[in-house]
Design an enzyme around this catalytic site. Structure first.
Site, short mmCIF file in Angstrom:
data_model
loop_
_atom_site.label_atom_id
_atom_site.label_comp_id
_atom_site.label_asym_id
_atom_site.label_seq_id
_atom_site.Cartn_x
_atom_site.Cartn_y
_atom_site.Cartn_z
N PRO A 196 1.12 0.58 5.46
CA PRO A 196 0.84 -0.57 6.34
C PRO A 196 -0.35 -0.33 7.27
CG PRO A 196 3.04 0.37 6.79
CD PRO A 196 2.43 1.20 5.70
N GLU A 251 9.08 8.01 7.25
CA GLU A 251 8.16 7.54 8.29
C GLU A 251 6.69 7.70 7.88
OE1 GLU A 251 8.82 5.89 11.30
OE2 GLU A 251 10.65 5.70 10.11
N ARG A 310 -4.75 -7.34 -14.37
CA ARG A 310 -5.16 -8.67 -14.88
C ARG A 310 -6.65 -8.90 -14.78
NH1 ARG A 310 -5.34 -12.65 -11.63
NH2 ARG A 310 -4.35 -14.26 -12.87
N ASP A 333 -8.58 -18.69 -11.28
CA ASP A 333 -7.68 -18.16 -10.26
C ASP A 333 -8.07 -18.52 -8.84
OD1 ASP A 333 -6.09 -16.75 -11.91
OD2 ASP A 333 -6.94 -14.79 -11.46
N1 ADE Z 1 4.32 0.79 2.53
C1 ADE Z 1 5.12 0.26 3.47
N2 ADE Z 1 4.68 -0.94 3.86
C2 ADE Z 1 3.56 -1.19 3.15
C3 ADE Z 1 2.62 -2.26 3.10
N3 ADE Z 1 2.75 -3.35 3.86
N4 ADE Z 1 1.59 -2.16 2.26
C4 ADE Z 1 1.42 -1.07 1.50
N5 ADE Z 1 2.27 -0.04 1.49
C5 ADE Z 1 3.33 -0.09 2.31
#
Ligand code: ADE
Length: 237
Positions: A89, A116, A154, A169
């Site tokens: 994230p 974590e 793809r 697309d």
């Molecule tokens: N791992 C945990 N959350 C994630 C996300 N939003 N994007 C990519 N990998 C992740």
């Protein structure tokens, strides 16, 4: 394209990628997915791959050693120097442009985190690209890795049945896709737009572009502004 996936849940990757269009692409030899279990490379005699974080705080962290040794094992299988994409994230938002760019590679290594996260030192050592699939937190990187594998695959010629099908697309021209209709002509009193039945391809193309513009303006004003800016830059060239 070979996708090497470093994961604690190889079955999840193989199951997810072994269906539908990706399955067909594998059968055709256009892609292959090599899911490598990080746990197989731990030095810990109990098979542990995680430990407490220095400095305290809740949760466990994936340790550097098993991740690095998994990476080394993958590198020994290839004479290429593949990009290593860490799904997290904290990464930059994965986009259609990234998918196009990654599709030009022969091999990619995808690293899935858990708990974590992963010890920062091994991330610094091996990762070339850190990407997120959206502003939310998943329980692990596997679903994100599957998203990247799908979006990249793809873009590889021959993966979609008809090579044209990626062209219309959403995002291909910076706009969202126009609405589409199939038979019957009338369903629950709703008619297919008359222009699509006219057989006038130029008019249909014009209508579709207009619909794409309208949709993008209403649903994704951020994307629409970018489209206008890019169009402006093109016209000035
Ligand atoms: N791992 C945990 N959350 C994630 C996300 N939003 N994007 C990519 N990998 C992740």
């Amino acid at each position: 394209m070979i996708f090497h996936v470093m994961t604690l849940f190889p079955e999840m990757i193989l199951q997810g990628a072994g269906q539908s269009i990706l399955k067909r692409a594998m059968e055709k030899g256009l892609i292959s997915v090599d899911a490598v279990n990080i746990r197989d490379y731990t030095d810990n005699k109990h098979g542990r791959v995680d430990d407490y974080t220095y400095g305290g705080g809740a949760g466990m962290l994936m340790q550097a050693q098993p991740v690095y040794d998994t990476y080394r094992a993958i590198r020994e299988k290839t004479d290429k120097d593949p990009k290593v994409i860490y799904l997290s994230p904290q990464g930059r938002l994965f986009s259609h442009k990234d998918a196009q760019k990654f599709a030009l590679e022969d091999e990619l290594i995808l690293l899935c985190g858990h708990y974590e996260g992963i010890d920062e030192r091994v991330i610094e050592e091996i990762v070339t690209d850190e990407v997120s699939i959206g502003d939310y937190v998943l329980t692990g990187g596997e679903l994100a890795a599957l998203v990247v594998i799908d979006a990249v695959s793809r873009m590889i010629p021959g993966v979609l049945g008809n090579d044209d099908s990626a062209k219309g697309d959403s995002f291909q021209n910076g706009l969202l896709e126009y609405p589409q209709y199939s038979r019957p002509e009338v369903w629950r009193g709703k008619r297919v737009p008359e222009i699509l039945l006219s057989g006038d391809h130029a008019k249909v193309d014009e209508w579709r572009l207009e619909q794409s513009r309208l949709r993008t303006m209403q649903r994704r004003p951020d994307l629409y502004q970018k489209y206008l800016d890019d169009e402006d830059a093109c016209n000035r060239q």
